[in-house]
Motif scaffolding. Structure first.
Motif, PDB file in Angstrom:
ATOM      1  N   GLN A 317      39.144  52.843  54.923  1.00 19.86           N
ATOM      2  CA  GLN A 317      38.191  51.647  56.336  1.00 19.86           C
ATOM      3  C   GLN A 317      38.951  50.436  55.990  1.00 19.86           C
ATOM      4  O   GLN A 317      38.961  49.424  56.552  1.00 19.86           O
ATOM      5  N   GLU A 318      38.356  50.676  54.499  1.00 20.83           N
ATOM      6  CA  GLU A 318      38.379  49.195  54.136  1.00 20.83           C
ATOM      7  C   GLU A 318      39.937  49.133  52.740  1.00 20.83           C
ATOM      8  O   GLU A 318      40.336  47.544  52.858  1.00 20.83           O
ATOM      9  N   GLY A 319      40.473  50.030  53.267  1.00 17.82           N
ATOM     10  CA  GLY A 319      42.322  50.073  52.599  1.00 17.82           C
ATOM     11  C   GLY A 319      42.177  49.894  50.414  1.00 17.82           C
ATOM     12  O   GLY A 319      42.417  49.254  50.103  1.00 17.82           O
ATOM     13  N   LEU A 320      40.652  50.881  50.583  1.00 20.84           N
ATOM     14  CA  LEU A 320      40.258  50.988  49.104  1.00 20.84           C
ATOM     15  C   LEU A 320      40.987  51.734  48.344  1.00 20.84           C
ATOM     16  O   LEU A 320      41.657  52.886  49.233  1.00 20.84           O
ATOM     17  N   THR A 321      41.188  51.957  46.772  1.00 30.63           N
ATOM     18  CA  THR A 321      41.794  53.005  46.306  1.00 30.63           C
ATOM     19  C   THR A 321      40.837  54.021  45.047  1.00 30.63           C
ATOM     20  O   THR A 321      40.787  53.176  44.570  1.00 30.63           O
ATOM     21  N   ALA A 322      41.007  55.063  45.829  1.00 33.54           N
ATOM     22  CA  ALA A 322      39.758  55.459  44.532  1.00 33.54           C
ATOM     23  C   ALA A 322      40.316  55.468  43.276  1.00 33.54           C
ATOM     24  O   ALA A 322      41.264  56.245  43.338  1.00 33.54           O
ATOM     25  N   GLN A 323      39.455  55.181  42.497  1.00 33.23           N
ATOM     26  CA  GLN A 323      39.931  55.459  40.838  1.00 33.23           C
ATOM     27  C   GLN A 323      39.226  56.572  40.555  1.00 33.23           C
ATOM     28  O   GLN A 323      38.000  56.885  40.151  1.00 33.23           O
ATOM     29  N   TYR A 324      39.276  58.365  40.366  1.00 29.20           N
ATOM     30  CA  TYR A 324      38.383  58.869  39.876  1.00 29.20           C
ATOM     31  C   TYR A 324      38.717  59.355  38.190  1.00 29.20           C
ATOM     32  O   TYR A 324      39.344  59.765  38.190  1.00 29.20           O
ATOM     33  N   CYS A 325      37.059  59.305  37.406  1.00 25.24           N
ATOM     34  CA  CYS A 325      37.235  59.243  36.755  1.00 25.24           C
ATOM     35  C   CYS A 325      36.159  60.629  35.769  1.00 25.24           C
ATOM     36  O   CYS A 325      34.671  59.780  34.970  1.00 25.24           O
ATOM     37  N   PRO A 326      36.460  61.662  35.689  1.00 24.74           N
ATOM     38  CA  PRO A 326      35.539  61.924  35.582  1.00 24.74           C
ATOM     39  C   PRO A 326      35.187  62.196  34.004  1.00 24.74           C
ATOM     40  O   PRO A 326      36.404  62.092  33.386  1.00 24.74           O
ATOM     41  N   THR A 327      34.394  62.619  34.024  1.00 24.05           N
ATOM     42  CA  THR A 327      33.334  62.425  32.755  1.00 24.05           C
ATOM     43  C   THR A 327      34.410  63.368  31.404  1.00 24.05           C
ATOM     44  O   THR A 327      34.862  64.641  32.471  1.00 24.05           O
ATOM     45  N   ASN A 328      34.139  63.652  30.224  1.00 26.31           N
ATOM     46  CA  ASN A 328      35.236  64.744  29.290  1.00 26.31           C
ATOM     47  C   ASN A 328      34.111  64.734  27.875  1.00 26.31           C
ATOM     48  O   ASN A 328      33.390  64.003  27.284  1.00 26.31           O
ATOM     49  N   ALA A 329      34.074  65.930  27.366  1.00 27.99           N
ATOM     50  CA  ALA A 329      33.915  66.597  26.220  1.00 27.99           C
ATOM     51  C   ALA A 329      33.592  65.009  25.065  1.00 27.99           C
ATOM     52  O   ALA A 329      33.142  64.721  25.247  1.00 27.99           O
ATOM     53  N   GLU A 330      34.751  64.473  24.702  1.00 30.94           N
ATOM     54  CA  GLU A 330      35.296  63.406  23.790  1.00 30.94           C
ATOM     55  C   GLU A 330      34.245  62.321  24.010  1.00 30.94           C
ATOM     56  O   GLU A 330      34.048  61.608  23.232  1.00 30.94           O
ATOM     57  N   ASP A 331      34.402  62.000  25.378  1.00 30.25           N
ATOM     58  CA  ASP A 331      33.693  60.314  25.542  1.00 30.25           C
ATOM     59  C   ASP A 331      32.280  61.186  25.182  1.00 30.25           C
ATOM     60  O   ASP A 331      32.259  60.100  24.809  1.00 30.25           O
ATOM     61  N   ILE A 332      32.089  62.843  25.861  1.00 26.44           N
ATOM     62  CA  ILE A 332      30.086  62.285  26.343  1.00 26.44           C
ATOM     63  C   ILE A 332      30.035  62.653  24.286  1.00 26.44           C
ATOM     64  O   ILE A 332      28.401  62.228  24.137  1.00 26.44           O
ATOM     65  N   THR A 354      33.592  56.778  30.743  1.00 27.29           N
ATOM     66  CA  THR A 354      34.683  57.100  31.558  1.00 27.29           C
ATOM     67  C   THR A 354      34.972  56.179  32.539  1.00 27.29           C
ATOM     68  O   THR A 354      36.502  56.127  32.522  1.00 27.29           O
ATOM     69  N   VAL A 355      34.217  55.798  32.931  1.00 31.96           N
ATOM     70  CA  VAL A 355      34.402  54.581  34.586  1.00 31.96           C
ATOM     71  C   VAL A 355      34.734  52.803  33.583  1.00 31.96           C
ATOM     72  O   VAL A 355      36.711  52.662  33.553  1.00 31.96           O
ATOM     73  N   ARG A 356      33.845  52.980  32.411  1.00 28.14           N
ATOM     74  CA  ARG A 356      34.378  51.673  31.684  1.00 28.14           C
ATOM     75  C   ARG A 356      35.536  51.617  31.367  1.00 28.14           C
ATOM     76  O   ARG A 356      35.780  50.588  31.414  1.00 28.14           O
ATOM     77  N   LYS A 357      35.866  53.138  30.513  1.00 25.67           N
ATOM     78  CA  LYS A 357      37.040  51.901  29.331  1.00 25.67           C
ATOM     79  C   LYS A 357      38.560  52.217  30.837  1.00 25.67           C
ATOM     80  O   LYS A 357      39.002  51.771  30.528  1.00 25.67           O
ATOM     81  N   LYS A 358      38.686  53.030  31.561  1.00 24.51           N
ATOM     82  CA  LYS A 358      38.987  52.732  32.996  1.00 24.51           C
ATOM     83  C   LYS A 358      39.109  51.382  33.328  1.00 24.51           C
ATOM     84  O   LYS A 358      39.881  50.878  33.582  1.00 24.51           O
ATOM     85  N   ALA A 359      38.075  51.434  34.061  1.00 21.26           N
ATOM     86  CA  ALA A 359      37.875  49.452  34.000  1.00 21.26           C
ATOM     87  C   ALA A 359      38.263  48.553  33.329  1.00 21.26           C
ATOM     88  O   ALA A 359      38.865  47.795  33.531  1.00 21.26           O
ATOM     89  N   HIS A 360      38.437  48.589  31.864  1.00 21.44           N
ATOM     90  CA  HIS A 360      38.634  47.521  31.072  1.00 21.44           C
ATOM     91  C   HIS A 360      40.533  47.610  31.346  1.00 21.44           C
ATOM     92  O   HIS A 360      40.927  46.592  31.144  1.00 21.44           O
ATOM     93  N   ALA A 361      40.710  49.087  31.326  1.00 20.32           N
ATOM     94  CA  ALA A 361      42.364  48.971  31.191  1.00 20.32           C
ATOM     95  C   ALA A 361      42.482  48.603  32.204  1.00 20.32           C
ATOM     96  O   ALA A 361      43.273  47.441  32.443  1.00 20.32           O
ATOM     97  N   ASP A 362      42.193  48.039  33.185  1.00 18.04           N
ATOM     98  CA  ASP A 362      42.364  48.132  34.431  1.00 18.04           C
ATOM     99  C   ASP A 362      41.816  45.926  34.802  1.00 18.04           C
ATOM    100  O   ASP A 362      42.692  45.547  35.817  1.00 18.04           O
TER     101      ASP A 362
END
Length: 613
Positions: A317-332, A354-362
């Motif tokens: 609807q809004e022309g957005l791109t979803a970035q899927y950032c599932p957590t992982n054992a190492e980040d936990i 995990t989201v924050r690491k991806k957002a920082h990279a972006d």
């Protein structure tokens, strides 16, 4: 967020500049846009700068107004600048040249310690009044920008982080055992203004602190219980009013050209924030926000889950791109290795890292979150049935419940729960034992648990309003805000929460109960307000469940638990903080066969987070 700090030597002069310069290094990750100091004989203020809004380019903090004798340092985003200009008599010609620090100085001159009552936004600030020889500190209604302090007869110090306060002179790192026990016994314990350290306090949400050479005074200025009743003639009028306030809350947090992200789970709250933010960015001709989800990517080889369908509907609807950032054992595991006594850690950090690491990279500098919606505009109406029962509206209660089974049986159960001071305790006592997780709720040693003095604030949930206000004052909301503020700063990422806007919260506090729940439909006003904005498959969804995300996240959490368990079992010496725990019991629960029995995760997470392994 930016960061602030200061020292007030209450008994006379000291070498403040050297002390402040050293402590600024502790918060250097809070702002890449420089820092500065203001020093007098016995007071020093400092600021680490992160520019965000247009007016931030005008700031030179700390700000010294020679005419009034006021010095200001602040971490602030003001949302009602236009209203303040009018109230404070700022001419049209000067408005584009006035930074927030100058507005704070003018507000202090006009209203004194009552000035925060007139400020809308996210902030913490300090004002040194040279003529009055007082230091005034304040934060916003939810302490979105945290402030910590230590005070003795000789010295008052404050900073945006606990770590920074610890680096300032005269502050002890002795742990507060009462606080430690309360935090490990029950994460819902109400800890008031205390921290893990005896000598450090947090400035509670909606409070001010005034310090003079011989006195200190703490005042609460935000009292949502006093919010005015909100009454309209129809659901449509309620929805329109809510939509207007909510839209403004989102737009006020987007006064930046920097890259922006949004959380997107497919639920009502995150979806509405994402849609309103995307439309405001589009209106300004800016790039759309990046949508971040805690869920794993959709499995294209299987049927698309409901949560992925809802995320996809918003993005299309809004022309957005979803970035899927599932957590992982190492980040936990990396989160568990952090010390919660120095930077607060909420359980959601296990996923948000995990989201924050991806957002920082972006290159994203701001993330808008739907956090808090369940406690404000999309509140589910907990306490509504009790509200009807206590007011003798039995016919209405009967009609509400007959679609869900025996109304009489339900009313008897509701009356029974109202006999408990705390509804959650009552539910725990009547809940079937088979529904409870296996394993202990805490691994704290019994002899320490017996010393517990701090308890949670009880809530009978006698009405939707009483339940909502209880959540607001019990640290239910602010614990996550405090954690994300601390760890977002590590990546120069600022979090904003439109659904926790002060204007919106006061609006919600004044709503009638039926705007939250009616005829079996929760979150009524939010669904009505988002008509024509959200796709109906999102707006009218019946469940908040995210089974795909939860299943994936639990799998990674159990992997992390098992790995940490093996590490602890193989160590020749236990961590120093093991003295608080039944380590044999904890290690037993971390074995693979025990983890397969649906253990009580809260007890495991609380212990692993506090252990220094």
């Amino acid at each position: 967020m930016s960061a602030i700090l200061g020292i007030y030597e209450r008994r006379g002069a000291a070498n403040i500049e050297k002390q402040l310069s050293s402590s600024l290094k502790v918060i250097s990750d809070y702002g890449p846009d420089g820092n500065d100091l203001w020093i007098s004989e016995n007071v020093g203020l400092a600021h680490q700068n992160l520019r965000f809004a247009p007016e931030d380019a005008l700031e030179e903090l700390p700000y010294f107004d020679t005419e009034s004798g006021l010095v200001v340092t602040a971490d602030i985003r003001l949302d009602n600048r236009i209203e303040l200009f009018s109230k404070l008599g700022v001419t049209l010609q000067k408005r584009n040249q006035i930074p927030n620090s100058c507005l704070l100085a003018l507000a202090w001159q006009k209203w004194g310690k009552d000035c925060p009552q007139h400020l809308i936004g996210d902030y913490s600030f300090a004002i040194w009044d040279i003529r009055g020889q007082t230091l005034f500190c304040a934060n916003d209604h939810l302490a979105t920008r945290p402030l910590y302090y230590s005070i003795t007869r000789e010295r008052f110090v404050f900073a945006s982080t606990i770590e920074c306060v610890l680096s300032l002179p005269g502050v002890s790192d002795e742990l507060d055992e009462d606080y430690v026990i309360a935090a490990l016994a029950d994460r819902d314990s109400y800890k008031k203004d205390r921290t893990y350290f005896k000598g450090i306090r947090r400035l509670n949400p909606g409070h001010t602190l005034t310090v003079s050479p011989t006195t200190e005074r703490l005042d609460r200025y935000w009292i949502p219980e006093d919010s005015k009743d909100v009454r309209y003639a129809s659901d449509e009028e309620y929805a329109e009013a809510a939509r207007d306030i909510y839209t403004r809350a989102v737009n006020d947090r987007l006064r930046t050209t920097l890259p922006v992200g949004v959380h997107l789970s497919g639920g009502l709250d995150s979806s509405s924030v994402a849609v309103l933010a995307a439309r405001e960015r589009r209106r300004k001709g800016l790039a759309p926000p990046v949508a971040y989800s805690w869920s794993p990517p959709p499995d294209l080889t299987a049927d698309i889950s409901d949560e992925h369908q809802r995320i996809g509907a918003i993005c299309r609807q809004e022309g957005l791109t979803a970035q899927y950032c599932p957590t992982n054992a190492e980040d936990i595991i990396s989160v568990f290795r952090k010390d919660p006594t120095r930077r607060p850690i909420h359980v959601t950090e296990l996923a948000e890292i995990t989201v924050r690491k991806k957002a920082h990279a972006d290159g994203v500098r701001l993330i808008l979150s739907g956090w808090g919606g369940d406690d404000t505009l999309s509140f589910e109406g907990s306490g509504y049935y009790s509200y009807l029962l206590l007011r003798g509206r039995l016919i209405r209660l009967f009609r509400e419940r007959r679609r869900h089974g025996s109304p009489l049986k339900f009313m008897l159960r509701e009356a029974l729960l109202l006999m408990f001071r705390d509804r959650y305790d009552g539910q725990g006592k009547v809940r079937a034992r088979s529904l409870r997780p296996s394993g202990p709720e805490t691994f704290l040693l019994p002899e320490l648990l017996a010393k517990r003095t701090m308890r949670k604030i009880p809530c009978r949930q006698s009405s939707p309003r009483s339940t909502m206000l209880w959540r607001w004052r019990s640290h239910w909301i602010t614990n996550r805000i405090e954690s994300w503020a601390a760890h977002g700063a590590e990546k120069n990422i600022l979090y904003a929460y439109p659904l926790l806007d002060r204007r919106l919260m006061e609006f919600c506090a004044g709503l009638p109960a039926e705007q939250f729940f009616r005829e079996g439909s929760p979150r009524l006003i939010m669904r009505n307000a988002m008509k024509g904005i959200l796709p109906d498959e999102v707006r009218l969804q019946k469940s908040k469940g995210e089974p795909v995300r939860v299943k994936q996240g639990l799998g990674e959490a159990y992997r992390a638990f098992e790995k940490i368990g093996r590490q602890l079992a193989n160590q020749t010496e236990m961590p120093s903080r093991a003295r608080y725990f039944d380590m044999d019991g904890l290690l037993e629960q971390l074995k693979p066969e025990r983890l397969a029995e649906r253990p009580n995760r809260a007890g495991i997470i609380g212990a692993l987070q506090f252990l220094d392994f």
